[in-house]
Design a protein around this motif. Sequence first.
Motif, mmCIF file in Angstrom:
data_model
loop_
_atom_site.group_PDB
_atom_site.id
_atom_site.type_symbol
_atom_site.label_atom_id
_atom_site.label_comp_id
_atom_site.label_asym_id
_atom_site.label_seq_id
_atom_site.Cartn_x
_atom_site.Cartn_y
_atom_site.Cartn_z
ATOM 1 N N GLY A 62 -0.777 3.478 6.861
ATOM 2 C CA GLY A 62 -1.431 3.701 8.048
ATOM 3 C C GLY A 62 -0.685 4.213 9.117
ATOM 4 O O GLY A 62 0.665 4.781 8.808
ATOM 5 N N ILE A 80 5.541 -13.960 4.449
ATOM 6 C CA ILE A 80 4.122 -14.004 4.156
ATOM 7 C C ILE A 80 3.451 -12.719 3.978
ATOM 8 O O ILE A 80 3.454 -11.681 4.618
ATOM 9 C CB ILE A 80 3.058 -14.775 5.498
ATOM 10 N N LEU A 81 2.689 -12.702 2.728
ATOM 11 C CA LEU A 81 2.160 -11.156 2.141
ATOM 12 C C LEU A 81 1.020 -11.318 2.069
ATOM 13 O O LEU A 81 0.295 -12.212 1.179
ATOM 14 C CB LEU A 81 2.988 -10.971 0.902
ATOM 15 N N SER A 118 0.877 -1.145 -0.039
ATOM 16 C CA SER A 118 0.138 0.282 0.092
ATOM 17 C C SER A 118 0.794 1.342 -0.071
ATOM 18 O O SER A 118 0.372 2.274 -0.125
ATOM 19 C CB SER A 118 -1.071 -0.005 1.145
ATOM 20 N N ARG A 170 -1.150 -4.359 19.596
ATOM 21 C CA ARG A 170 -0.689 -4.829 18.277
ATOM 22 C C ARG A 170 0.234 -5.887 18.397
ATOM 23 O O ARG A 170 1.499 -5.583 17.564
ATOM 24 C CB ARG A 170 0.390 -3.198 17.686
ATOM 25 N N GLY A 181 -6.751 -4.268 4.214
ATOM 26 C CA GLY A 181 -6.077 -5.680 4.505
ATOM 27 C C GLY A 181 -6.970 -7.075 4.327
ATOM 28 O O GLY A 181 -8.120 -6.656 4.137
#
Length: 356
Positions: free
Chosen positions: A228, A46-47, A14, A160, A113
């Motif tokens: 973000g 991992i995407l 992004s 988070r 996402g």
Amino acid sequence: MIISQQQSLLDFNSFSLDVKAHTLVTLASESDLADFVYQPDTPYFILAGGSNLLFCEDFNGVLIKPDFKGKAVVDEGDAWLITVGAGENWHDFVTWCLANGYHGLENLALIPGCVGATPVQNIGAYGVEVKDFIDSVKSYRLADGEWQTLSHQACQFAYRDSVFKHQYKNTHLIIEVTFRLPKQWQRTLNYGDLKQLPETASAQQIYDLVCQVRAEKLPDPNTLGNAGSFFKNPEVPAAQAQALAIAYPELPIYETGDENIKKLAAGWLIDQCGLKGRQIGGAQVHQKQALVLVNQGGATPKDVVELAWLVRNQVAERFGVLLEHEVRFIAAQGETTLDDMMLQLERNALAAEQDA
Ligand SMILES: Cc1cc2nc3c(=O)[nH]c(=O)nc-3n(C[C@H](O)[C@H](O)[C@H](O)COP(=O)(O)OP(=O)(O)OC[C@H]3O[C@@H](n4cnc5c(N)ncnc54)[C@H](O)[C@@H]3O)c2cc1C
């Protein structure tokens, strides 16, 4: 299974940074997993939607893109148990829940996402964290194909944070997430703009306001590349927060549930350093929201790394608070940190000087 080599990642992050991956593998079914051959010496990452990542350079390994789809609902009497494929779009899922009368996730609307990424950093917004609704997470260990269903507790959720950022980082592919949405819905209205809603506000009203406020306050990655909030809100000892509050009475300070630890608003700290609009190359501290770094067009990974470094140093010098990046830094061989990337950039510059 779809495999592509030398894949441009321009449309897969992004920040819209122009980087490449040696290999991108898309896995969408159990038979894809069975066909997937794990090679111990290969770097893997991992995407998913790429909305919480900063590719600092080309990735010299295999990116795995989970694209598992589907939703299933079970009526558990007092709650709905909803199991969702990791590759489903998060905001579409939140919208679908609302349309079907499953309430609870509306405060988390419009977060970019995929569903499978939400437990990883325990996404949060407007007073709600996704952990509040996660019942379990089904994962697949890439190295040996072992399936595991992790209970809410086993996910080790924190601010988070979760086990998927530690022991299970890049080793366990999240295949699906099961949410528990109590039928006795409780609205959360005690955060920011939501306080203006009546106590009887519907889930739809909350969803609408969250979408409206986010669209007004946050840059849309489709038009202005960003990931973000770049930094986490720093958690500091209560005594330090108190000393800062005396020096800066306007500083927003939040409770953490532990009276010895307070959370400070990172955006406010950055803004006070006069950094809004500050630019390095094509990277900029967003004019309206200091916590967001944006790609004004043509930014290189180096521009973003150097800007993040400048922001972190200025905040540290002025307030004695060290910001930690929320955005994941990905280098050629895997995950890295802002410090390590700066070190590498300095080494590269030195080597270039010596070569000249
Ligand atoms: C405009 C904007 C606003 C945002 N607002 C918020 C916000 O309010 N709150 C918030 O918490 N975040 C926010 N984010 C950050 C981001 O949207 C979330 O972290 C999101 O969950 C990332 O999803 P993704 O699919 O893009 O994951 P990616 O960025 O692709 O991946 C994120 C991490 O999760 C791992 N991962 C992804 N999928 C899986 C899987 N299936 N199995 C194992 N590991 C996996 C990746 O390896 C990576 O480490 C925002 C981002 C943007 C651009």
